[in-house]
Structures are given as structure tokens and as C-alpha cells.
Design a protein around this motif. Structure first.
Motif, PDB file in Angstrom:
ATOM      1  N   ILE A 143       8.866 -18.543 -60.855  1.00 45.36           N
ATOM      2  CA  ILE A 143       8.515 -19.014 -59.510  1.00 45.36           C
ATOM      3  C   ILE A 143       7.380 -18.108 -59.046  1.00 45.36           C
ATOM      4  O   ILE A 143       7.538 -16.885 -58.995  1.00 45.36           O
ATOM      5  CB  ILE A 143       9.715 -18.958 -58.551  1.00 45.36           C
ATOM      6  N   ASN A 144       6.243 -18.716 -58.759  1.00 44.18           N
ATOM      7  CA  ASN A 144       5.001 -17.976 -58.569  1.00 44.18           C
ATOM      8  C   ASN A 144       4.847 -17.032 -59.768  1.00 44.18           C
ATOM      9  O   ASN A 144       4.828 -17.532 -60.880  1.00 44.18           O
ATOM     10  CB  ASN A 144       4.964 -17.299 -57.207  1.00 44.18           C
ATOM     11  N   ASN A 145       4.841 -15.739 -59.617  1.00 47.17           N
ATOM     12  CA  ASN A 145       4.688 -14.962 -60.839  1.00 47.17           C
ATOM     13  C   ASN A 145       5.966 -14.245 -61.266  1.00 47.17           C
ATOM     14  O   ASN A 145       5.938 -13.373 -62.117  1.00 47.17           O
ATOM     15  CB  ASN A 145       3.517 -13.995 -60.697  1.00 47.17           C
ATOM     16  N   GLU A 146       7.056 -14.616 -60.668  1.00 51.78           N
ATOM     17  CA  GLU A 146       8.306 -13.948 -61.000  1.00 51.78           C
ATOM     18  C   GLU A 146       9.059 -14.701 -62.102  1.00 51.78           C
ATOM     19  O   GLU A 146       9.110 -15.927 -62.089  1.00 51.78           O
ATOM     20  CB  GLU A 146       9.191 -13.897 -59.761  1.00 51.78           C
ATOM     21  N   VAL A 147       9.634 -13.953 -63.047  1.00 53.10           N
ATOM     22  CA  VAL A 147      10.317 -14.579 -64.182  1.00 53.10           C
ATOM     23  C   VAL A 147      11.831 -14.450 -64.023  1.00 53.10           C
ATOM     24  O   VAL A 147      12.334 -13.375 -63.697  1.00 53.10           O
ATOM     25  CB  VAL A 147       9.886 -13.905 -65.508  1.00 53.10           C
ATOM     26  N   TYR A 148      12.536 -15.555 -64.224  1.00 51.40           N
ATOM     27  CA  TYR A 148      14.007 -15.542 -64.208  1.00 51.40           C
ATOM     28  C   TYR A 148      14.490 -15.995 -65.573  1.00 51.40           C
ATOM     29  O   TYR A 148      14.172 -17.101 -66.006  1.00 51.40           O
ATOM     30  CB  TYR A 148      14.541 -16.481 -63.125  1.00 51.40           C
ATOM     31  N   GLY A 149      15.303 -15.165 -66.250  1.00 53.91           N
ATOM     32  CA  GLY A 149      15.724 -15.505 -67.598  1.00 53.91           C
ATOM     33  C   GLY A 149      17.238 -15.583 -67.749  1.00 53.91           C
ATOM     34  O   GLY A 149      17.985 -15.235 -66.836  1.00 53.91           O
ATOM     35  N   ARG A 150      17.648 -16.024 -68.958  1.00 53.05           N
ATOM     36  CA  ARG A 150      19.064 -16.196 -69.327  1.00 53.05           C
ATOM     37  C   ARG A 150      19.819 -16.930 -68.226  1.00 53.05           C
ATOM     38  O   ARG A 150      20.851 -16.495 -67.746  1.00 53.05           O
ATOM     39  CB  ARG A 150      19.722 -14.841 -69.600  1.00 53.05           C
ATOM     40  N   LEU A 151      19.272 -18.051 -67.836  1.00 48.78           N
ATOM     41  CA  LEU A 151      19.786 -18.768 -66.672  1.00 48.78           C
ATOM     42  C   LEU A 151      20.932 -19.694 -67.022  1.00 48.78           C
ATOM     43  O   LEU A 151      21.056 -20.151 -68.151  1.00 48.78           O
ATOM     44  CB  LEU A 151      18.658 -19.619 -66.058  1.00 48.78           C
ATOM     45  N   THR A 152      21.729 -19.987 -66.018  1.00 47.10           N
ATOM     46  CA  THR A 152      22.690 -21.085 -66.106  1.00 47.10           C
ATOM     47  C   THR A 152      22.403 -22.017 -64.937  1.00 47.10           C
ATOM     48  O   THR A 152      21.795 -21.601 -63.938  1.00 47.10           O
ATOM     49  CB  THR A 152      24.149 -20.587 -65.987  1.00 47.10           C
ATOM     50  N   VAL A 153      22.860 -23.252 -65.063  1.00 43.86           N
ATOM     51  CA  VAL A 153      22.647 -24.229 -63.994  1.00 43.86           C
ATOM     52  C   VAL A 153      23.242 -23.712 -62.686  1.00 43.86           C
ATOM     53  O   VAL A 153      22.682 -23.885 -61.601  1.00 43.86           O
ATOM     54  CB  VAL A 153      23.257 -25.594 -64.385  1.00 43.86           C
ATOM     55  N   ALA A 154      24.358 -23.030 -62.783  1.00 43.96           N
ATOM     56  CA  ALA A 154      25.045 -22.547 -61.582  1.00 43.96           C
ATOM     57  C   ALA A 154      24.195 -21.550 -60.787  1.00 43.96           C
ATOM     58  O   ALA A 154      24.345 -21.412 -59.574  1.00 43.96           O
ATOM     59  CB  ALA A 154      26.380 -21.916 -61.976  1.00 43.96           C
ATOM     60  N   GLN A 155      23.305 -20.819 -61.466  1.00 42.92           N
ATOM     61  CA  GLN A 155      22.495 -19.809 -60.771  1.00 42.92           C
ATOM     62  C   GLN A 155      21.332 -20.403 -59.977  1.00 42.92           C
ATOM     63  O   GLN A 155      20.752 -19.732 -59.130  1.00 42.92           O
ATOM     64  CB  GLN A 155      21.912 -18.826 -61.804  1.00 42.92           C
ATOM     65  N   VAL A 156      20.978 -21.636 -60.296  1.00 39.91           N
ATOM     66  CA  VAL A 156      19.726 -22.202 -59.778  1.00 39.91           C
ATOM     67  C   VAL A 156      19.667 -22.192 -58.259  1.00 39.91           C
ATOM     68  O   VAL A 156      18.698 -21.737 -57.652  1.00 39.91           O
ATOM     69  CB  VAL A 156      19.522 -23.637 -60.326  1.00 39.91           C
TER      70      VAL A 156
END
Lengths: 164, 582
Positions: A143-156
């Protein structure tokens, strides 16, 4: 993926138009000038809205439809501006097998916005990208320049809340 | 031109070095199937139905597309091996996977080029079931056309006709791969673009993706209504083409059968539009002489072709004052019928349904234009193309070919030879010159033919010395040629007093509403010339060859309009234009 015209109002400036005219003039006599002009126009405006494509068609003497045909053929061209909150979900192989498709769907449903589109107020945009080189963190989004990894649908939902 | 020797299926032929394999095969009497190919218009090798195997320089055979692949000396070509037939068949099956197969109710059933190929190759229509058959919406936004992309096979023939042949380009291929769809700028409806309604896209389409809006049901309903007086007038060029709807050879004159058929359909009057072509000449020649003598706007440009009018309004809005203010013959007819004829016969214009049978899709747009309602109601109510007329006659169960010739109804049965040649490029110019010249010279012409303005060439130029006057004229057909000519006029490079422009290449005989001929015919026969010949032959056979000598024309001026260009004539027979822009 079929490209959809934007619903965001055009906010082009006089300076941008002058820059576009200089660009077109520089390519005036080149055969096949439409590609470099569209690439340059996208750098100037960030995207290729109807107003800009009409201007290019008129200035270059090319039917509007032909400009539009090229702009919808190549994936490098966007008909939508990037939102203030520009969300990009990686659909590269690693992210995809780790479930990024579901994450993309979830974001799309929370924001009520299709992939490749920008919300009418210009705040959010969602984009599906090819591999961004962070396979170790799959599935991943930025999101913009921030990276979010090892995600699950619940975290969105929690992540999006930070930007609302 | 250098010649090269090639062998097609073992048949040795010598062909020009720049020929394609397809052209070479034709020389050898070998037919290769095509679908996307339209000679000189669309040569892109996209559909891959013309696959053949070639061997060059003794190398092994390989597959190429015959329509774009050039010949080379010593080349060997095989056009019908099992491998080729299997490939063509699979390509057809792939095309069908994304094609809505509603053949029974399709407007192109039995004259669809895809259907014919499928029959020839025995395809399985369900070989590749389409996983993604989302229904696409129809574009019915214009007055004249339906675009049904569910049937589109992406051959690009319509795109090439619009962009390359007509120089317009309001349609093209948008998006990519499976999402590719033929459409307009930003997916707009065609009505919101600068489409001129010429209908050349329909004539180019090999399948049922493009067709005219059918108004024949409206005609039958009006005829069945006892309170309505229903009359029809027939444009000059449709007598040269209507026979094609019934399998007759292109170039057959069917005027008499056409009149007989329409009378049997049940019209209260069947009239000849050649009459108002003559009336147009009276008004237009008068307008031209007035502009020349009184310093009016020159060059004056003809106004008979509604596709050309719309083109001028969109692409040359600064030149709309150069357009003659004369209504087209179609609109003049409706206007005369609902004023002069209605008054004479005690008819209320509201009870008249006036139909025009025309070779043109833009006329469907024209009937709805502003300032085309001399009697307070639209001059013309329904405009039907030659194709619809053919369908109407079939629906009514009339055996067209077996009919005996009949004559048009009075009082509008008389048209001159000048009127009949209106249907071909240069015809309006020649007709106007026949009258203008006699007015200027004050004596009959020794020779009525103006041959410099005849023929299918895109732009024709001529200069005529009439007494002390020199009249420089130019004739263009097809909007791409019109653009070239008008650019030369605007830059001052060329100067004229009078310009004739017709929207479709070759004029109305090649209009967007004319009978469809498959690419196999269009690629080998110059329909423009063959059909135009019918009109020039009809003209030659007539005694009456000049508009101003038409007795009915004299009567209508004596009884009603006074003289050409009178106040009354202006009210009823002239119109105005709109500056539309892009």
C-alpha cells in the motif's frame, strides 16, 4: 483483463497540457509515434484519461478510437489514476499459490471496487501486479510504498482500517 | 513487371513477382478459402483460413497464409493436403467457440461467409465449448445500425472499411486477447461518435455481427391500417441492384419488376425518385448559377448524400456554408408529397405514411434530421434499404423473378436520364451540368454526356467552358477521397466552382444499404462499375435526358412553386445544417 474507464474527474493542468504538446511536437515526424507519446503522456498525467487521449488524437491526426485501441492493448497503460491509497496485490506464482487471489477478492469486496479501478473520489485504487520479488513473504501486498507479507484473508480488514 | 514461375497443386503458372500466393492460385484456377481478406481493404492474414503449404528453394513444405504471403520463383504450393484441411477446420472450430450460433434466426443465415465455410469443412460446432460465454450488449444507439458483438469473429473487415477505406476510424479493436472487442472510443455508443452512418461496415461484415435496423414491419403495419395512405418512392440506384437479393446477376436492371412487386405489397402509390432527382437539379443548378453570378459562397458542394452531409458537419464544420441548401431527392419527394400532392388530393399530411426505398443506411438518419418537415410532419416517415426491400418482397410471398414489368404511378412516374444517373459517382454533377449549361448557353447542348466526370476513380476533375463562363468542377466518392479533395481546396491548392461528393466509394450503387455480396465476389468483380453501367445504359436509352425538359417538373413549377429558387421552393425544398465537430 478488460480495461475500464475511470470515474475520477479529470484534473489536468495547463502546464501538463503544454508539456504534452511539447512531447507530441518532438515526435511529430516519427513513424509509429503513438507509443512513445502515450508513454510520455502517462508519465505526465500518471494515467491516460479520455481528455488526454482526445488531445493526442487531435494533435497527431489519429482517430480517437485508434489511440484508445492502443491504450487498452498494452498492459503498461492505465486508464485510471493511482489512488491516494494505492493498493497493489502480487499475483506472481508464489503469492498466487499462497492465496493472494483470495486477498485481492477480499479487498475488492471491502472497498466495493474492481481490480484496475480507482474510487470515484480518487482515494483508493486496486491493482494486481506481477511478481514484485518478495516471494519469501508470499502472499504479499503493498500500500503506497509499504509492504505487507505472509498475509491471511482475515488480516486484510485490519490493514485497510489504517488507511481509512 | 518481372514474372516468376510457380506451381500450384502441380499446375505451372507464371505470375507477377509481387503477387501473393492467393493471387497466383487464382491465376491457376485454384480457389483458396478466405474470411478476413478483402482485396485492397483488409489484407492482414488474421483468420488463417487461407493456410496453404509452400516449398521454396527445395526446402521442406511449411504452412503460410496465402492472402499475404508473396510468391517466389520456383515456389511449389499445395492448397488441399489433409494437414491443411485439418488446420482450416480447427481454425473454424476455434472461431465458433466464441461465436453465438443462432444461425436459424440470424439475418445472415444462408448468406453468411462463416456458415458457408463451416458447411464446406464439416465442422463440429461444439468442438471447443466456450468456458466464458458472457453475453455482450448490443449497440442499437444509431438510427441505422445494430452491432451484435456476440457474433463478431474479429476479422477486422469493418474496422478496415471504416478507417482505411473511408478514412474515418470510429471503430477499432479494443482490449486484448480474449477480451478483444470491436467498438468505439472509450466504449462509447456509436451514436456518440463522429460516425457518418455510411454502412460500409455492414457491407464488409462476413457474419451477422452488423446489420441495418429493419423497418419493414412498420411498413406492413401502415399498409394494414385503413386510415393511412402509404406511398413509396424508389431511388435511382436500387433498380440496378434489387435483383441481387433474388439471386440475379449484379448489373441486372429490374425497374419494372420492382414496381410490380411493390404494387403487390400494397402501396397506394409507387413512384420514381428520379422525378425528385430532376427537381433537385432544377433547384441546385439555379442555386449554383446564383452563387456564381451574385458572389455567393463557392465552391458549392452537393447535398444529396446524407452520409457526406454528416461527414462534412463532423469533419469540415467550417465548410457547411459551401453545401447546397437543397434537400436530398428523398426528402424533396416526401416534402412535395405531403404538401403539393396532399393538397391536390385532399389528404391530411398526418394520414400519409411516406416510405423511401434507398441504397443507403445514412438515409435512416436523415429522415430524423431537423428542418426536414415541410408540412409540419416529417417529410419521410420510413427509409428502407435495398436489402430490407428484398426481405419485404419475400415476406409478402411475391415471386419476384416471375413478375411482368410494370410502370411507376402518375403523376411522379416521369424521371429523366439525368435523374437516373444520380446513383453513380459523377451522376449528380453531370445532371446539373446538362441543365446549367443549357441555361447559360441559352440553347440545346450538342452532346449531353460529360464523360470526364464518369467512372469509378476516387477523385475526378474537369473544366468546362460555357459561353463566357469557365466552370471548374471536381467529383469525389468515398469520404477518404472527399477529405483529400477538401484539404486541397482549403489550402488553396485547387479551385473549383462546383463539387459533387458522395459518401460511398463509387456512389449510391455501392451504398451501405445495397445487397450484400460475399468477399469471393467483391474481390473479383468491380460492383461499382457493373451496377453503374445499368444506370448509364438506362440514361442512354431515354429520349428525356435533361431534368429541365421533364414535363412533370414544368407542371409542378407552373402549378405550385412558381420558379426554381422561389420563396415557396425554399420553404419546402431546402434545408439547413449543423456544425457537429469531432
Amino acid at each position: 483483463m478488460k480495461k475500464k474507464p475511470t470515474t475520477v474527474a479529470f484534473k489536468g493542468t495547463h502546464e501538463q497540457e503544454l508539456e504534452l504538446d511539447r512531447l507530441i511536437a518532438a515526435h511529430k515526424d516519427d513513424p509509429g509515434a503513438l507509443m512513445p507519446v502515450l508513454q510520455g503522456a502517462q508519465e505526465i498525467y500518471g494515467y491516460l484519461p479520455e481528455e488526454v487521449q482526445r488531445h493526442i488524437g487531435l494533435a497527431m491526426g489519429i482517430p480517437f478510437e485508434q489511440v484508445y485501441g492502443v491504450s487498452t492493448f498494452y498492459s503498461q497503460f492505465s486508464l485510471n489514476p493511482k489512488g491516494e491509497v494505492a493498493i497493489a496485490v502480487c499475483l506472481g506464482t508464489a503469492c498466487y499459490v499462497k492465496g493472494s487471489g483470495g486477498i485481492l477478492d477480499k479487498i475488492s469486496s471491502i472497498l466495493d471496487l474492481a481490480v484496475g479501478e480507482t474510487s470515484r473520489d480518487g482515494k483508493y485504487s486496486i491493482e494486481a501486479t506481477r511478481c514484485i520479488g518478495a516471494c519469501g513473504l508470499a502472499p504479499v501486498l503493498t500500500i503506497n510504498n509499504e509492504v505487507y507479507g505472509r498475509l491471511t484473508v482475515a488480516q486484510v480488514e485490519g490493514i485497510l482500517k489504517k488507511y481509512m | 513487371m518481372d514474372m516468376v514461375n510457380v506451381k500450384i497443386n502441380g499446375i505451372a503458372v507464371s505470375v507477377p513477382a509481387d503477387a501473393t500466393v492467393l493471387e497466383a492460385a487464382k491465376t491457376a484456377g485454384v480457389d483458396i478459402p478466405t474470411l478476413c481478406y478483402l482485396k485492397d481493404i483488409n489484407e492482414i492474414g488474421a483468420c488463417r483460413l487461407c493456410l496453404v503449404e509452400v516449398s521454396e528453394g527445395g526446402r521442406p513444405f511449411r504452412m503460410v497464409t496465402a492472402c499475404v504471403y508473396p510468391v517466389s520463383d520456383g515456389m511449389e504450393v499445395k492448397t488441399n493436403t489433409p494437414k491443411i484441411i485439418a488446420s482450416r477446420k480447427m481454425n473454424l472450430e476455434l472461431l465458433l467457440s466464441a461465436h453465438e450460433k443462432k444461425c436459424l434466426s440470424c439475418v445472415r443465415s444462408t448468406d453468411c461467409e462463416l456458415q458457408k465455410l463451416c458447411r464446406d469443412y464439416g465442422v463440429d460446432e461444439n468442438a471447443f465449448e466456450n468456458a466464458k460465454n458472457e453475453k455482450k450488449s448490443l449497440d442499437v444507439s444509431t438510427a441505422f445500425l445494430v452491432r451484435d458483438n456476440n457474433k463478431c469473429i474479429l476479422c477486422r473487415r469493418c474496422v478496415a472499411a471504416c478507417r482505411d477505406m473511408q478514412g474515418i476510424g470510429v471503430i477499432g479493436a479494443n482490449n486484448r486477447g480474449y477480451d478483444t472487442e470491436i467498438g468505439a472510443f472509450f466504449g462509447k455508443n456509436l451514436a456518440d461518435t463522429s460516425c457518418v452512418s455510411c454502412g460500409q461496415c455492414i457491407v464488409a461484415c462476413p457474419v451477422g455481427a452488423l446489420y441495418e435496423k429493419d423497418d419493414t414491419a412498420k411498413i406492413l403495419a401502415a399498409i394494414a391500417d385503413p386510415t393511412k395512405h402509404v406511398a413509396i418512392c424508389c431511388a435511382p440506384s436500387i433498380r440496378a441492384t434489387l435483383g441481387e437479393c433474388f439471386g440475379m446477376e449484379p448489373g441486372t436492371d429490374v425497374e419494372g419488376k420492382m414496381v410490380a412487386a411493390l404494387r403487390r405489397v400494397g402501396f397506394d402509390g409507387v413512384y420514381d425518385m428520379n422525378f425528385t432527382a430532376d427537381l433537385t437539379i432544377m433547384e441546385e443548378a439555379t442555386e449554383l448559377l446564383d452563387r456564381i453570378q451574385n458572389g455567393g459562397k463557392l465552391p458549392m458542394m452537393t447535398s444529396c448524400s446524407p452520409g457526406w452531409i454528416k461527414y462534412c458537419e463532423h469533419y469540415f464544420p467550417e465548410m457547411t456554408d459551401n453545401l447546397s441548401t437543397c434537400k436530398s431527392p428523398q426528402q424533396m419527394f416526401g416534402a412535395v408529397y405531403k404538401t403539393y400532392y396532399a393538397q391536390k388530393h385532399g389528404l391530411d399530411p398526418k394520414d400519409i405514411v411516406f416510405v423511401s426505398a434507398i441504397p443507403c443506411t445514412a438515409k435512416k438518419f436523415e429522415v430524423g434530421r431537423a428542418d426536414q418537415n415541410a408540412a409540419g410532419v416529417p417529410d419521410v416517415d420510413i427509409a428502407v434499404t435495398t436489402r430490407e426491400l428484398g426481405r419485404l418482397i419475400e415476406t409478402c410471398g411475391i415471386d419476384f423473378k416471375a413478375l411482368n414489368d410494370e410502370k411507376f404511378d402518375n403523376p411522379f412516374s416521369v424521371g429523366s436520364g439525368a435523374g437516373v444517373i444520380f446513383g453513380a459517382t459523377g451522376g449528380v454533377m453531370e445532371a446539373a451540368l446538362r441543365t446549367a449549361a443549357e441555361v447559360i448557353l441559352g440553347k440545346p447542348l450538342e452532346k449531353v454526356e460529360f464523360e470526364d466526370v464518369r467512372g469509378t476513380e476516387g477523385i475526378k476533375r474537369a473544366t468546362y467552358k460555357l459561353g463566357d463562363n469557365t466552370i471548374r468542377v471536381a467529383v469525389a466518392s468515398g469520404t477518404k477521397n472527399a477529405k483529400k479533395l477538401l484539404n486541397a481546396v482549403q489550402s488553396g491548392e485547387e479551385q473549383y466552382e462546383f463539387i459533387e461528393i458522395m459518401c460511398c466509394p463509387g456512389g449510391c450503387v455501392n451504398g451501405g444499404g445495397q445487397p450484400l455480396q460475399p468477399a469471393s465476389v467483391r474481390n473479383t468483380v468491380d460492383l461499382r462499375a457493373v451496377r453503374a453501367q445499368v444506370l448509364y445504359t438506362a440514361d442512354k436509352k431515354m429520349d428525356l435526358r435533361k431534368s429541365h425538359e421533364n414535363s412533370m417538373i414544368k407542371t409542378i413549377y407552373d402549378e405550385y412553386f412558381g420558379k426554381p429558387g422561389s420563396h415557396k421552393a425554399h420553404e419546402i425544398l431546402h434545408t439547413s445544417y449543423v456544425k457537429r465537430g469531432l
